[in-house]
Design an enzyme around this catalytic site. Sequence first.
Site, PDB file in Angstrom:
ATOM      1  N   THR A 131      52.905  33.194  38.209  1.00  0.00           N
ATOM      2  CA  THR A 131      52.910  34.855  38.759  1.00  0.00           C
ATOM      3  C   THR A 131      52.818  35.910  38.234  1.00  0.00           C
ATOM      4  O   THR A 131      52.693  35.852  37.023  1.00  0.00           O
ATOM      5  CB  THR A 131      54.905  34.570  38.706  1.00  0.00           C
ATOM      6  OG1 THR A 131      55.110  35.377  39.438  1.00  0.00           O
ATOM      7  CG2 THR A 131      55.372  34.073  37.963  1.00  0.00           C
ATOM      8  N   ASP A 132      52.628  36.859  39.126  1.00  0.00           N
ATOM      9  CA  ASP A 132      51.682  38.121  38.698  1.00  0.00           C
ATOM     10  C   ASP A 132      53.463  38.434  37.900  1.00  0.00           C
ATOM     11  O   ASP A 132      53.400  40.207  36.921  1.00  0.00           O
ATOM     12  CB  ASP A 132      51.288  39.162  39.357  1.00  0.00           C
ATOM     13  CG  ASP A 132      52.175  39.453  40.747  1.00  0.00           C
ATOM     14  OD1 ASP A 132      53.692  38.874  41.080  1.00  0.00           O
ATOM     15  OD2 ASP A 132      52.177  39.916  41.275  1.00  0.00           O
ATOM     16  N   GLU A 133      54.277  38.470  37.605  1.00  0.00           N
ATOM     17  CA  GLU A 133      55.498  38.983  37.464  1.00  0.00           C
ATOM     18  C   GLU A 133      55.505  38.984  35.878  1.00  0.00           C
ATOM     19  O   GLU A 133      55.943  39.684  34.679  1.00  0.00           O
ATOM     20  CB  GLU A 133      56.907  38.580  37.982  1.00  0.00           C
ATOM     21  CG  GLU A 133      56.803  38.399  39.447  1.00  0.00           C
ATOM     22  CD  GLU A 133      58.221  37.676  40.093  1.00  0.00           C
ATOM     23  OE1 GLU A 133      59.321  38.230  39.695  1.00  0.00           O
ATOM     24  OE2 GLU A 133      58.049  38.100  41.249  1.00  0.00           O
ATOM     25  N   TYR A 156      63.844  35.454  34.866  1.00  0.00           N
ATOM     26  CA  TYR A 156      62.806  33.972  35.706  1.00  0.00           C
ATOM     27  C   TYR A 156      61.365  35.031  35.068  1.00  0.00           C
ATOM     28  O   TYR A 156      60.849  33.468  35.013  1.00  0.00           O
ATOM     29  CB  TYR A 156      62.793  34.355  36.937  1.00  0.00           C
ATOM     30  CG  TYR A 156      61.646  34.055  38.320  1.00  0.00           C
ATOM     31  CD1 TYR A 156      61.517  32.651  37.394  1.00  0.00           C
ATOM     32  CD2 TYR A 156      60.618  35.513  38.667  1.00  0.00           C
ATOM     33  CE1 TYR A 156      60.394  32.569  38.601  1.00  0.00           C
ATOM     34  CE2 TYR A 156      59.728  35.026  39.026  1.00  0.00           C
ATOM     35  CZ  TYR A 156      59.146  33.449  38.785  1.00  0.00           C
ATOM     36  OH  TYR A 156      58.157  33.348  39.711  1.00  0.00           O
ATOM     37  N   LYS A 160      58.983  31.958  32.825  1.00  0.00           N
ATOM     38  CA  LYS A 160      57.625  32.123  33.335  1.00  0.00           C
ATOM     39  C   LYS A 160      56.312  32.039  32.336  1.00  0.00           C
ATOM     40  O   LYS A 160      55.320  31.858  32.190  1.00  0.00           O
ATOM     41  CB  LYS A 160      57.058  32.758  34.826  1.00  0.00           C
ATOM     42  CG  LYS A 160      58.370  32.300  35.598  1.00  0.00           C
ATOM     43  CD  LYS A 160      58.033  30.478  35.845  1.00  0.00           C
ATOM     44  CE  LYS A 160      56.405  30.517  36.691  1.00  0.00           C
ATOM     45  NZ  LYS A 160      55.816  29.316  37.348  1.00  0.00           N
TER      46      LYS A 160
END
Length: 352
Positions: A131-133, A156, A160
């Site tokens: 993810t870009d997060e 989260y 990741k």
Amino acid sequence: MKILITGGAGFIGSHVVRLFVNKYPNYQIVNLDKLTYAGNLANLKDIEDKPNYTFVKGDIVDASFINSLFKNHRFNAVLHLAAESHVDRSITNPLEFVYTNVIGTVNLLNAAKELFKEDSSQFVKFYHVSTDEVYGSLGETGLFTETTAYDPHSPYSASKASSDHFVRAYYDTYKLPCVISNCSNNYGPYHFPEKLIPLCINNIKNSKPLPIYGKGENVRDWLFVEDHARAIDVIFHKAELGTTYNIGGHNEWTNIDVIRLLCDMMDEKLGREKGTNQKLITFVTDRAGHDLRYAIDSTKLQNELGWKPSLQFEEGLSKTVDWYLKNDEWLNNVTSGAYAHYYEKQYSDSNK
Ligand code: NAD
Ligand code: TYD
């Protein structure tokens, strides 16, 4: 080519499984999923009887199960999507995210490493979907590129980020053939209605309040899920090993603007007077550690591999709303929890 796809009963995973099963009849696709609250085999009803598709129920956190699955199937490649994916759940239960997202990923890497060690010409790819997060939060300007430093803020995104680091470490240390992609927020059919867009579609349908965190000024970069699945297909087949690609639609919206657009669109589709649905908007306490802005620069993917998003946001959102309004049964089963029994009805043991 026998490919293990993990998390294939989830939102993005189901679109990836469908694309691969239909587009590549010569590939054997094995979908491994624990069927947590987010996994729903009804997402794959249309392909469950295809001869090149098998479902296996199992947990990536269980190392001995994973090792024997890899020994039995001798996969040629892994497409890893299984994860705990909801930021709000990670705030209330961070450990679950460490187990699945970090330990689960390392279990898969270890099992893949064994196959690769035995025969490096047979095990050809470990594709990790991220993810870009992991890049953290942007201010008013700037975009995330593949070289942006990792700076995760939620449990989260921290989990990741950790899994991404492990994948790179296995490439550097053991030469395991790995590829990673980091994508922006997805939307589309089969999205679990705890996430912003499907939650609000369901609430508008039922004339319930639309909870907007803080002032609704946070910005997300939305991509239609089928465009993400197409990007995964391109990267899986064309990316150089050891590389990373950012995936995004150059489509930034504040949350409040997304919800206003959705309200107006659904006034029209449901035959309600203009302005009716916007009255449902309710500002609620902000999410802890809420990232202000995500925005992806996908130039590398577009220039090197020729991918680009196919849908404008308004078109994709309209398609998504139509899908939810048409698929009442899917939505009711998910919101009532009835979907959890679908597995028992369809499968008597862990293999079809
Ligand atoms: P999802 O929550 O809809 O689906 C996750 C799937 O993984 C479910 O089917 C679940 O049953 C399965 N799963 C969870 N724990 C498992 C375990 N221990 N063992 C086996 N299976 C397990 O998630 P999603 O939105 O489809 O996201 C898929 C992947 O894409 C994730 O890795 C996520 O981080 C990443 N991603 C998501 C988005 C997004 O906007 N949703 C954006 C970028 C990247
Ligand atoms: P979400 O769909 O949970 O995705 P992510 O947190 O991974 O970006 O949330 C998208 C945005 O919407 C995010 O800024 C949080 C916000 N949000 C709300 O305002 N209300 C809600 O009920 C939810 C679930 C999210």
